[in-house]
Design a protein around this motif. Sequence first.
Motif, PDB file in Angstrom:
ATOM      1  N   LEU A 573       0.815  -1.274  -0.146  1.00 30.76           N
ATOM      2  CA  LEU A 573      -0.240   0.175   0.048  1.00 30.76           C
ATOM      3  C   LEU A 573       0.659   1.029   0.450  1.00 30.76           C
ATOM      4  N   MET A 576      -2.608   5.800   1.005  1.00 33.60           N
ATOM      5  CA  MET A 576      -3.555   5.182   1.519  1.00 33.60           C
ATOM      6  C   MET A 576      -5.310   6.167   1.481  1.00 33.60           C
ATOM      7  N   TRP A 579      -6.389   3.981  -1.949  1.00 34.40           N
ATOM      8  CA  TRP A 579      -6.242   3.023  -1.585  1.00 34.40           C
ATOM      9  C   TRP A 579      -7.405   2.179  -1.279  1.00 34.40           C
ATOM     10  N   TYR A 580      -7.731   2.929   0.052  1.00 34.28           N
ATOM     11  CA  TYR A 580      -9.429   3.181   0.671  1.00 34.28           C
ATOM     12  C   TYR A 580     -10.376   3.275  -0.040  1.00 34.28           C
ATOM     13  N   THR A 583     -10.433  -0.849  -2.678  1.00 39.37           N
ATOM     14  CA  THR A 583      -9.319  -1.762  -2.427  1.00 39.37           C
ATOM     15  C   THR A 583     -11.272  -2.339  -2.124  1.00 39.37           C
ATOM     16  N   LEU A 586     -13.654  -3.547   2.900  1.00 38.67           N
ATOM     17  CA  LEU A 586     -13.536  -1.728   3.785  1.00 38.67           C
ATOM     18  C   LEU A 586     -14.014  -2.430   4.530  1.00 38.67           C
ATOM     19  N   ALA A 589     -10.439  -1.890   6.647  1.00 38.29           N
ATOM     20  CA  ALA A 589      -9.940  -0.533   6.579  1.00 38.29           C
ATOM     21  C   ALA A 589     -10.816   0.686   6.740  1.00 38.29           C
ATOM     22  N   ASN A 590     -11.888   0.343   7.461  1.00 38.26           N
ATOM     23  CA  ASN A 590     -12.892   0.263   8.404  1.00 38.26           C
ATOM     24  C   ASN A 590     -12.166   0.608   9.505  1.00 38.26           C
ATOM     25  N   ILE A 593      -7.851   1.572   9.598  1.00 36.59           N
ATOM     26  CA  ILE A 593      -7.448   2.960   8.777  1.00 36.59           C
ATOM     27  C   ILE A 593      -8.729   4.175   9.085  1.00 36.59           C
ATOM     28  N   ARG A 631      -7.331  -7.061  -3.405  1.00 33.32           N
ATOM     29  CA  ARG A 631      -7.182  -6.127  -2.413  1.00 33.32           C
ATOM     30  C   ARG A 631      -6.114  -4.654  -1.708  1.00 33.32           C
TER      31      ARG A 631
END
Length: 685
Positions: A573, A576, A579-580, A583, A586, A589-590, A593, A631
């Motif tokens: 990654l 960021m 990427w968020y 991807t 989630l 990610a949530n 990050i 991913r």
Amino acid sequence: MAVAQSKEVPQKVKRPQVENQVKTINGGTPLSPKTLWELGRVSAEGLSADGTQLIYGVSNYQFDDNKSEKNLFVIPVKGGEAKQFTSEAGGESVLSVQENGDVLYMFKGQIWQKSLNGGDAKQLTDIEGGLENVKISPDGKSILFSKAVLLKDYHSVDKYADLPKSNVYIYDNLDYRHWDTWNDGRFNHPFVASYENGKLGKPKDIMEGEPFYSPQMPFGGAEDFTWAPDSKSVIYVAKKRFGKDYAQSTNTDLYQYDIASGKTNNLTEGMIGYDTNPTYSKDGKLLSWLSMKTDGYEADKNDIILLEPASGRKVNLTAHWDGTVNSFVWSKDNKKIYFVAPTKGTVQLFEINVAKGVWSKMLPKITQISEGDFDITGIVGETATGLIVTSTKMTRATEVFDYNFKSKAIKPITTVNDAMYSQIADTKVEGRMTKASDGLDLFSWVIYPPDFDASKKYPVLLFCQGGPQSATTQSYSFRWNFQLMASQGYIVIAPNRRGMPGWGVKWNEQISKDWGGQSIQDYLSAIDDLSKESYVDKENIAAVGASYGGYSVFMLAGVHEGRFKSLISHCGLFDMTSWYGTTEELFFANHDIGPYWDKNNAKSYNEFNPIKHIDKWNTPILIFQGGKDYRVPIGQGLEAFQAAQLKGIKSRLVYLPEENHWVLSGHNAQVWQREFFGWLSETLK
């Protein structure tokens, strides 16, 4: 532990070329990428009813055809000659072993039968399209399996029948792609059907019309299903959420479907994290499963839950234990549950006594029953004297072992790769303890070259683990193989940095929302400590890693302050924010990050964002990127490579258009290894 320092002036070691290794060390040749892929890959398939015979599979890679061939073998558990059980071209996997010695197995999507006592194989089914994730009912009269069902017209050929040559996807919601596959509107569903004398009755879709998956995507399988002991109902795992809700949640539940009435009951209502692996006790009186308590947290502590269906009583057996469970099985006498879990840089066997006080306020006793520098990767079954398990070490691929309750030792049953390993120069593996920057103990595995001489100097590879909450233990990889790296003349250090299971729940959780913080400092502490040794060539150190490990390499590129001479990032990654935005899972990610538009997450998108440190990049870097990696999508690798090129940094992009987050093709894996070690030869002297 640290190796004693030499008082002599070290000499730098000249490393062998990876594709032309002829040097013999202690009677063996250093491991090469080709030899690594020539090893047999062993899978434990099942035990005979009396526990005396093991059925196992061996997959062998064929370089010319760029594919693997798997066959089944049988061997006495207490020792003896292995006999080949199947030999057809394809891959067989065992469904069950009957009391009479008949083995039911899957081959080319159909059920086959063959006796352990010999004779010809018999094909039992001939179902168009084949069967997947098959479970036969306890009474042998019904079958449970899965297949994909078209429920949404996301693909243009399904939406517009008059345009059969079109290839367009249309979405109004999230979950439009997952891992390496675009959502084409088909959902895995479990089906039940009568099954007698090889004849299959009309299958019934037990999730008819529901746009949900069971087995779970992308890696769920037959472990997501189980039959009730009376064969009258089935339990399946499903996350019954759709679109944005699906992409942001881990709330799978266990659903019990009654075959006669067609009614479905949610057994885990109110349990909002992952609930998986439903398993009945041997007597059928108790149901157990793995459970995480937090929605959206995929690496939460995994506990074993026990339910008594007759009374409705339920208890968390491992709530008081400071660890997380990988997998489990019941003992034959229903008095214990055996499980495997990471602990202190390895994966070991544990047992829970469920016979005493399990429904009282008394905490069930949990005991670690195996110990050593190896991983127990799975439990096959129980014998009169112990457990049959699979095990690895950093220097040995999977084999099947007999764990003895009395001696607490493991003894090999299969020896598929022993002949090859006898010709491979071994590598020494040691544990090393370091003080982290915050004063806590930090454990690392250190792997030394086969001909290690403490009076010489060696280049070092710092391995950065992915996950981020994955363990670095005594596992054996066919790509990130530490023995292979050490065999090319490198010392490898693999720290158990913050965020790894096996060191307590707090240690594991600390990395969330702190990706670029303490865990990165742990890497620097580990390499700084090892660099104190006289045999370390401090001018030739590289950092390598994939996924979160690739992110770590990108982060280290901006903060390492001259420690590293070379860097390698695989599917890492880089930005960021982008990427968020691209991807797929989630919920991950949530939790780790958070959305970039939320000011509370500013640290993740600024201080802990590799792209924000690009002004300090000055180190040669190799970047691997899979074209079907959803991913960590392709833009991450391309952005990093483009930035390095525009800054005039020696850099290389290795793009694998047909690979996902991993490298699965044998020929592609060989290219990967050649580029990996070729880059190190170019950049480390």
